[in-house]
Design a protein around this motif. Sequence first.
Motif, PDB file in Angstrom:
ATOM      1  N   MET A  95      49.074  35.088  20.941  1.00 16.97           N
ATOM      2  CA  MET A  95      50.035  35.896  21.659  1.00 16.97           C
ATOM      3  C   MET A  95      49.561  37.338  21.750  1.00 16.97           C
ATOM      4  SD  MET A  95      52.264  33.871  22.851  1.00 16.97           S
ATOM      5  CE  MET A  95      53.255  35.106  23.589  1.00 16.97           C
ATOM      6  N   ARG A  96      48.874  37.818  20.705  1.00 16.40           N
ATOM      7  CA  ARG A  96      48.356  39.188  20.783  1.00 16.40           C
ATOM      8  C   ARG A  96      47.317  39.308  21.898  1.00 16.40           C
ATOM      9  NH1 ARG A  96      48.401  39.319  14.643  1.00 16.40           N
ATOM     10  NH2 ARG A  96      50.325  40.443  14.214  1.00 16.40           N
ATOM     11  N   ARG A  97      46.429  38.325  21.991  1.00 15.55           N
ATOM     12  CA  ARG A  97      45.423  38.343  23.052  1.00 15.55           C
ATOM     13  C   ARG A  97      46.104  38.370  24.415  1.00 15.55           C
ATOM     14  NH1 ARG A  97      41.801  33.103  23.926  1.00 15.55           N
ATOM     15  NH2 ARG A  97      43.817  32.352  24.605  1.00 15.55           N
ATOM     16  N   THR A  98      47.119  37.564  24.568  1.00 15.30           N
ATOM     17  CA  THR A  98      47.838  37.493  25.830  1.00 15.30           C
ATOM     18  C   THR A  98      48.558  38.800  26.121  1.00 15.30           C
ATOM     19  OG1 THR A  98      48.065  35.109  25.690  1.00 15.30           O
ATOM     20  CG2 THR A  98      49.674  36.260  27.051  1.00 15.30           C
ATOM     21  N   ALA A  99      49.227  39.346  25.119  1.00 19.46           N
ATOM     22  CA  ALA A  99      49.932  40.619  25.307  1.00 19.46           C
ATOM     23  C   ALA A  99      48.955  41.726  25.678  1.00 19.46           C
ATOM     24  CB  ALA A  99      50.705  40.985  24.046  1.00 19.46           C
ATOM     25  N   ASP A 100      47.820  41.794  24.984  1.00 21.07           N
ATOM     26  CA  ASP A 100      46.815  42.819  25.305  1.00 21.07           C
ATOM     27  C   ASP A 100      46.307  42.666  26.731  1.00 21.07           C
ATOM     28  OD1 ASP A 100      47.051  43.841  22.742  1.00 21.07           O
ATOM     29  OD2 ASP A 100      45.237  42.847  21.985  1.00 21.07           O
ATOM     30  N   LEU A 101      46.057  41.438  27.137  1.00 20.22           N
ATOM     31  CA  LEU A 101      45.580  41.186  28.498  1.00 20.22           C
ATOM     32  C   LEU A 101      46.602  41.633  29.536  1.00 20.22           C
ATOM     33  CD1 LEU A 101      43.629  39.868  30.568  1.00 20.22           C
ATOM     34  CD2 LEU A 101      44.873  37.735  30.172  1.00 20.22           C
ATOM     35  N   ILE A 125      49.078  43.813  29.188  1.00 17.32           N
ATOM     36  CA  ILE A 125      49.244  45.268  29.163  1.00 17.32           C
ATOM     37  C   ILE A 125      48.090  45.945  29.897  1.00 17.32           C
ATOM     38  CG2 ILE A 125      49.222  47.293  27.637  1.00 17.32           C
ATOM     39  CD1 ILE A 125      50.827  45.521  25.624  1.00 17.32           C
ATOM     40  N   GLU A 126      46.874  45.515  29.614  1.00 19.25           N
ATOM     41  CA  GLU A 126      45.704  46.108  30.268  1.00 19.25           C
ATOM     42  C   GLU A 126      45.735  45.873  31.778  1.00 19.25           C
ATOM     43  OE1 GLU A 126      40.888  45.467  30.409  1.00 19.25           O
ATOM     44  OE2 GLU A 126      41.969  44.893  28.601  1.00 19.25           O
ATOM     45  N   THR A 127      46.112  44.680  32.178  1.00 14.49           N
ATOM     46  CA  THR A 127      46.174  44.359  33.603  1.00 14.49           C
ATOM     47  C   THR A 127      47.222  45.223  34.305  1.00 14.49           C
ATOM     48  OG1 THR A 127      45.477  42.093  33.133  1.00 14.49           O
ATOM     49  CG2 THR A 127      46.529  42.477  35.253  1.00 14.49           C
ATOM     50  N   ALA A 128      48.372  45.368  33.673  1.00 15.20           N
ATOM     51  CA  ALA A 128      49.438  46.186  34.256  1.00 15.20           C
ATOM     52  C   ALA A 128      49.027  47.654  34.345  1.00 15.20           C
ATOM     53  CB  ALA A 128      50.716  46.042  33.444  1.00 15.20           C
ATOM     54  N   ASN A 132      46.109  48.857  34.679  1.00 12.47           N
ATOM     55  CA  ASN A 132      45.094  49.018  35.718  1.00 12.47           C
ATOM     56  C   ASN A 132      45.632  48.723  37.114  1.00 12.47           C
ATOM     57  OD1 ASN A 132      43.194  49.669  33.778  1.00 12.47           O
ATOM     58  ND2 ASN A 132      42.502  47.566  33.539  1.00 12.47           N
ATOM     59  N   GLY A 133      46.894  48.318  37.197  1.00 13.10           N
ATOM     60  CA  GLY A 133      47.494  48.012  38.490  1.00 13.10           C
ATOM     61  C   GLY A 133      46.893  46.776  39.146  1.00 13.10           C
ATOM     62  N   GLU A 134      46.352  45.902  38.342  1.00 10.21           N
ATOM     63  CA  GLU A 134      45.717  44.691  38.850  1.00 10.21           C
ATOM     64  C   GLU A 134      46.649  43.496  38.722  1.00 10.21           C
ATOM     65  OE1 GLU A 134      42.386  44.496  36.236  1.00 10.21           O
ATOM     66  OE2 GLU A 134      41.286  46.097  37.247  1.00 10.21           O
ATOM     67  N   SER A 135      46.214  42.390  39.290  1.00  7.05           N
ATOM     68  CA  SER A 135      46.925  41.132  39.087  1.00  7.05           C
ATOM     69  C   SER A 135      45.950  40.141  38.465  1.00  7.05           C
ATOM     70  CB  SER A 135      47.488  40.593  40.397  1.00  7.05           C
ATOM     71  OG  SER A 135      46.437  40.346  41.307  1.00  7.05           O
ATOM     72  N   LEU A 136      46.478  39.166  37.797  1.00  4.38           N
ATOM     73  CA  LEU A 136      45.641  38.175  37.130  1.00  4.38           C
ATOM     74  C   LEU A 136      45.178  37.109  38.102  1.00  4.38           C
ATOM     75  CD1 LEU A 136      47.635  37.529  33.827  1.00  4.38           C
ATOM     76  CD2 LEU A 136      45.558  38.873  34.096  1.00  4.38           C
ATOM     77  N   GLU A 137      43.918  36.730  37.985  1.00  5.93           N
ATOM     78  CA  GLU A 137      43.430  35.613  38.789  1.00  5.93           C
ATOM     79  C   GLU A 137      44.066  34.325  38.253  1.00  5.93           C
ATOM     80  OE1 GLU A 137      39.275  34.345  36.884  1.00  5.93           O
ATOM     81  OE2 GLU A 137      39.254  36.354  37.752  1.00  5.93           O
ATOM     82  N   LEU A 138      43.992  33.290  39.054  1.00  7.46           N
ATOM     83  CA  LEU A 138      44.675  32.036  38.745  1.00  7.46           C
ATOM     84  C   LEU A 138      44.308  31.476  37.373  1.00  7.46           C
ATOM     85  CD1 LEU A 138      46.622  29.889  39.829  1.00  7.46           C
ATOM     86  CD2 LEU A 138      44.641  28.722  40.804  1.00  7.46           C
ATOM     87  N   SER A 139      43.044  31.477  37.015  1.00  9.08           N
ATOM     88  CA  SER A 139      42.638  30.907  35.729  1.00  9.08           C
ATOM     89  C   SER A 139      43.231  31.689  34.562  1.00  9.08           C
ATOM     90  CB  SER A 139      41.122  30.848  35.612  1.00  9.08           C
ATOM     91  OG  SER A 139      40.554  32.139  35.645  1.00  9.08           O
TER      92      SER A 139
END
Length: 98
Positions: A1-7, A9-12, A14-21
Motif C-alpha cells: 500500500m505504501r508503494r501504491t500511495a507513493d506512486l 502521490i507522485e503521479t498527482a 506531476n499532473g500525470e495520469s497512470l497508464e493502464l498497466s
Amino acid sequence: MRRTADLLIETARNGESLELSLRARVRLDCAYAVRRCLEATQSIYLATGGRGVRDSNRIGRLQADLQAINMHAITALDPALEAYGRILMGRPPRTPRL
C-alpha cells in the motif's frame, strides 16, 4: 500500500495520469491488501469461538465489514488478478472500471 500511495502521490503532483498497466497494478495492490486484512481478521475471529458472534464483540463487526469490502467490485481480488494478468500478456482487461 505504501508503494501504491507513493506512486499515486507522485503521479498527482506531476499532473500525470497512470497508464493502464499501472492502474491495474494499483487496483491489484489494493485488492491484495484488503484480502490480507480479511484473512488476518478471520484468524482472530475464529479464535474467539462463540463469543465472536455477539454484538458486543468488536472483532465480529470488523470481520463482517471486511467481508463486505472484499465483495466490492473495486477491491475483489480475483478480478484484479485477472485484469493485471491479461494486461501483462498484452490482452485487454475485461473490466470497464480500470
